[in-house]
Design a protein around this motif. Structure first.
Motif, PDB file in Angstrom:
ATOM      1  N   PHE A  42     -13.428  -4.172  13.154  1.00 10.91           N
ATOM      2  CA  PHE A  42     -12.499  -5.233  13.552  1.00 10.91           C
ATOM      3  C   PHE A  42     -13.145  -6.617  13.520  1.00 10.91           C
ATOM      4  O   PHE A  42     -12.645  -7.566  14.107  1.00 10.91           O
ATOM      5  N   GLU A  43     -14.272  -6.693  12.788  1.00 12.23           N
ATOM      6  CA  GLU A  43     -14.914  -7.979  12.527  1.00 12.23           C
ATOM      7  C   GLU A  43     -14.581  -8.476  11.120  1.00 12.23           C
ATOM      8  O   GLU A  43     -15.023  -9.547  10.718  1.00 12.23           O
ATOM      9  N   GLU A  44     -13.794  -7.708  10.382  1.00  8.79           N
ATOM     10  CA  GLU A  44     -13.605  -7.955   8.957  1.00  8.79           C
ATOM     11  C   GLU A  44     -12.787  -9.205   8.641  1.00  8.79           C
ATOM     12  O   GLU A  44     -12.814  -9.692   7.511  1.00  8.79           O
ATOM     13  N   PHE A  45     -12.077  -9.765   9.625  1.00  7.06           N
ATOM     14  CA  PHE A  45     -11.194 -10.898   9.349  1.00  7.06           C
ATOM     15  C   PHE A  45     -11.638 -12.185  10.037  1.00  7.06           C
ATOM     16  O   PHE A  45     -10.849 -13.113  10.222  1.00  7.06           O
ATOM     17  N   SER A  53      -0.713 -12.516  20.804  1.00  7.37           N
ATOM     18  CA  SER A  53       0.381 -13.236  20.133  1.00  7.37           C
ATOM     19  C   SER A  53      -0.099 -14.455  19.354  1.00  7.37           C
ATOM     20  O   SER A  53       0.719 -15.242  18.889  1.00  7.37           O
ATOM     21  N   GLN A  54      -1.421 -14.628  19.219  1.00  8.65           N
ATOM     22  CA  GLN A  54      -1.962 -15.708  18.402  1.00  8.65           C
ATOM     23  C   GLN A  54      -2.272 -15.215  16.983  1.00  8.65           C
ATOM     24  O   GLN A  54      -2.630 -16.001  16.110  1.00  8.65           O
ATOM     25  N   GLN A  55      -2.152 -13.917  16.761  1.00 13.71           N
ATOM     26  CA  GLN A  55      -2.397 -13.304  15.467  1.00 13.71           C
ATOM     27  C   GLN A  55      -1.410 -12.150  15.306  1.00 13.71           C
ATOM     28  O   GLN A  55      -0.849 -11.662  16.285  1.00 13.71           O
ATOM     29  N   PRO A  56      -1.159 -11.720  14.086  1.00 14.03           N
ATOM     30  CA  PRO A  56      -0.188 -10.648  13.866  1.00 14.03           C
ATOM     31  C   PRO A  56      -0.687  -9.332  14.452  1.00 14.03           C
ATOM     32  O   PRO A  56      -1.892  -9.111  14.601  1.00 14.03           O
ATOM     33  N   PRO A  57       0.217  -8.425  14.812  1.00  9.20           N
ATOM     34  CA  PRO A  57      -0.211  -7.121  15.325  1.00  9.20           C
ATOM     35  C   PRO A  57      -0.935  -6.318  14.256  1.00  9.20           C
ATOM     36  O   PRO A  57      -0.755  -6.525  13.053  1.00  9.20           O
ATOM     37  N   SER A  70       0.083   1.334  14.025  1.00 13.05           N
ATOM     38  CA  SER A  70       1.327   0.898  14.660  1.00 13.05           C
ATOM     39  C   SER A  70       1.149   1.003  16.172  1.00 13.05           C
ATOM     40  O   SER A  70       0.315   1.769  16.659  1.00 13.05           O
ATOM     41  N   GLY A  71       1.936   0.226  16.900  1.00  6.63           N
ATOM     42  CA  GLY A  71       1.829   0.208  18.362  1.00  6.63           C
ATOM     43  C   GLY A  71       1.688  -1.189  18.931  1.00  6.63           C
ATOM     44  O   GLY A  71       1.704  -1.376  20.137  1.00  6.63           O
ATOM     45  N   GLY A  72       1.531  -2.175  18.025  1.00  5.86           N
ATOM     46  CA  GLY A  72       1.483  -3.559  18.478  1.00  5.86           C
ATOM     47  C   GLY A  72       0.131  -4.055  18.923  1.00  5.86           C
ATOM     48  O   GLY A  72       0.015  -5.215  19.332  1.00  5.86           O
ATOM     49  N   TRP A  73      -0.921  -3.216  18.871  1.00  6.67           N
ATOM     50  CA  TRP A  73      -2.240  -3.693  19.257  1.00  6.67           C
ATOM     51  C   TRP A  73      -2.675  -4.819  18.323  1.00  6.67           C
ATOM     52  O   TRP A  73      -2.208  -4.909  17.189  1.00  6.67           O
ATOM     53  N   GLU A  74      -3.567  -5.669  18.805  1.00  3.74           N
ATOM     54  CA  GLU A  74      -4.017  -6.814  18.013  1.00  3.74           C
ATOM     55  C   GLU A  74      -5.540  -6.859  17.956  1.00  3.74           C
ATOM     56  O   GLU A  74      -6.219  -6.330  18.843  1.00  3.74           O
ATOM     57  N   ILE A  75      -6.054  -7.476  16.904  1.00  3.22           N
ATOM     58  CA  ILE A  75      -7.488  -7.762  16.829  1.00  3.22           C
ATOM     59  C   ILE A  75      -7.727  -9.039  17.620  1.00  3.22           C
ATOM     60  O   ILE A  75      -7.231 -10.104  17.256  1.00  3.22           O
ATOM     61  N   VAL A  76      -8.452  -8.944  18.716  1.00  6.06           N
ATOM     62  CA  VAL A  76      -8.691 -10.110  19.574  1.00  6.06           C
ATOM     63  C   VAL A  76     -10.178 -10.263  19.842  1.00  6.06           C
ATOM     64  O   VAL A  76     -10.971  -9.337  19.664  1.00  6.06           O
ATOM     65  N   ALA A  94      -6.979  -4.332  20.672  1.00  6.05           N
ATOM     66  CA  ALA A  94      -6.709  -4.291  22.110  1.00  6.05           C
ATOM     67  C   ALA A  94      -5.213  -4.337  22.397  1.00  6.05           C
ATOM     68  O   ALA A  94      -4.402  -4.753  21.571  1.00  6.05           O
ATOM     69  N   PHE A  95      -4.874  -3.891  23.613  1.00 11.10           N
ATOM     70  CA  PHE A  95      -3.505  -4.029  24.109  1.00 11.10           C
ATOM     71  C   PHE A  95      -3.566  -4.509  25.548  1.00 11.10           C
ATOM     72  O   PHE A  95      -4.585  -4.385  26.237  1.00 11.10           O
ATOM     73  N   SER A  96      -2.467  -5.058  26.029  1.00 10.86           N
ATOM     74  CA  SER A  96      -2.349  -5.476  27.422  1.00 10.86           C
ATOM     75  C   SER A  96      -0.940  -5.193  27.900  1.00 10.86           C
ATOM     76  O   SER A  96       0.034  -5.527  27.223  1.00 10.86           O
ATOM     77  N   GLY A  97      -0.841  -4.589  29.084  1.00  9.93           N
ATOM     78  CA  GLY A  97       0.467  -4.306  29.661  1.00  9.93           C
ATOM     79  C   GLY A  97       1.227  -5.553  30.040  1.00  9.93           C
ATOM     80  O   GLY A  97       2.434  -5.500  30.272  1.00  9.93           O
TER      81      GLY A  97
END
Length: 210
Positions: A42-45, A53-57, A70-76, A94-97
């Protein structure tokens, strides 16, 4: 003079032959040792935001590796205070409730059948993870894991055949890092098998003469 020219030509031919032989040996090694394995850190980008919500899921970003999410997690970035720091740099999935666009479930789909996969799951609180492997929609294995506060727990599937992993988290937030996988061996096309055999024969011949 003629003798010297012939001798020089023989020397050049011998050098070219040795170079070609070394290249053939190298090609044989590469073909023989080529592994259908991959690693996602997840360092590739490059640098990503600390906030959701600052980057696409996470979706088709790794489709070139035959992996989709799929699931909406994001690279943060780890500066979002998820507890456990990133393992291979500054980023993880990562995800956050507290973020409506993410869920506590991440689905990892592989284009081809896998025989092994592993990864690290973490959170800033104690979390229980249910990690399930499927092949063609049928469950083949399931792991029930617990990470302690601000730490990771590793999941590992091996000696199986699967094409999907579903990760369910019990914590309010969590991360996935260093996802590795290995594809099942696919029978080589006849042309590739023949090329490999020829290279192996030439490499063996060259090793005897070098």
């Amino acid at each position: 003079m003629l003798f010297q020219a012939v001798k020089n030509n023989e020397w050049r031919f011998e050098m070219v032959y040795k170079i070609v032989c070394h290249l053939l040996v190298l090609a044989g090694v590469v073909l023989a040792s080529a592994a259908n394995a991959g690693l996602i850190t997840f360092e590739e980008f490059g640098t990503q935001s600390c906030f959701f919500s600052q980057q696409p899921p996470l979706d088709t970003q790794y489709s070139s590796l035959g992996v989709n999410f799929s699931g909406g997690w994001e690279i943060v970035n780890q500066c979002g205070n998820f507890g456990a720091p990133a393992r291979s740099g500054e980023h993880f999935a990562a995800f956050s409730g507290e973020t409506l666009s993410t869920t506590d479930t991440l689905t990892v789909n592989f284009d081809n059948a896998m025989t092994a996969a592993s990864g690290f799951l973490g959170s800033n609180e104690q979390g229980i993870w249910l990690v399930t492997a499927f092949f063609e929609g049928i469950q083949v294995s399931q792991l029930n894991l617990t990470n302690t506060f601000d730490s990771y727990v590793e999941f590992n599937f091996e000696a199986l055949r699967f094409d999907q992993i579903i990760i369910n988290a019990s914590s309010r937030s969590g991360v996935l890092d260093d996802l590795s996988f290995e594809a099942a061996q696919v029978p080589e096309p006849p042309s590739l098998a023949l090329l490999t055999l020829i290279l192996a024969g030439l490499s063996f011949s060259c090793r005897r003469k070098i």
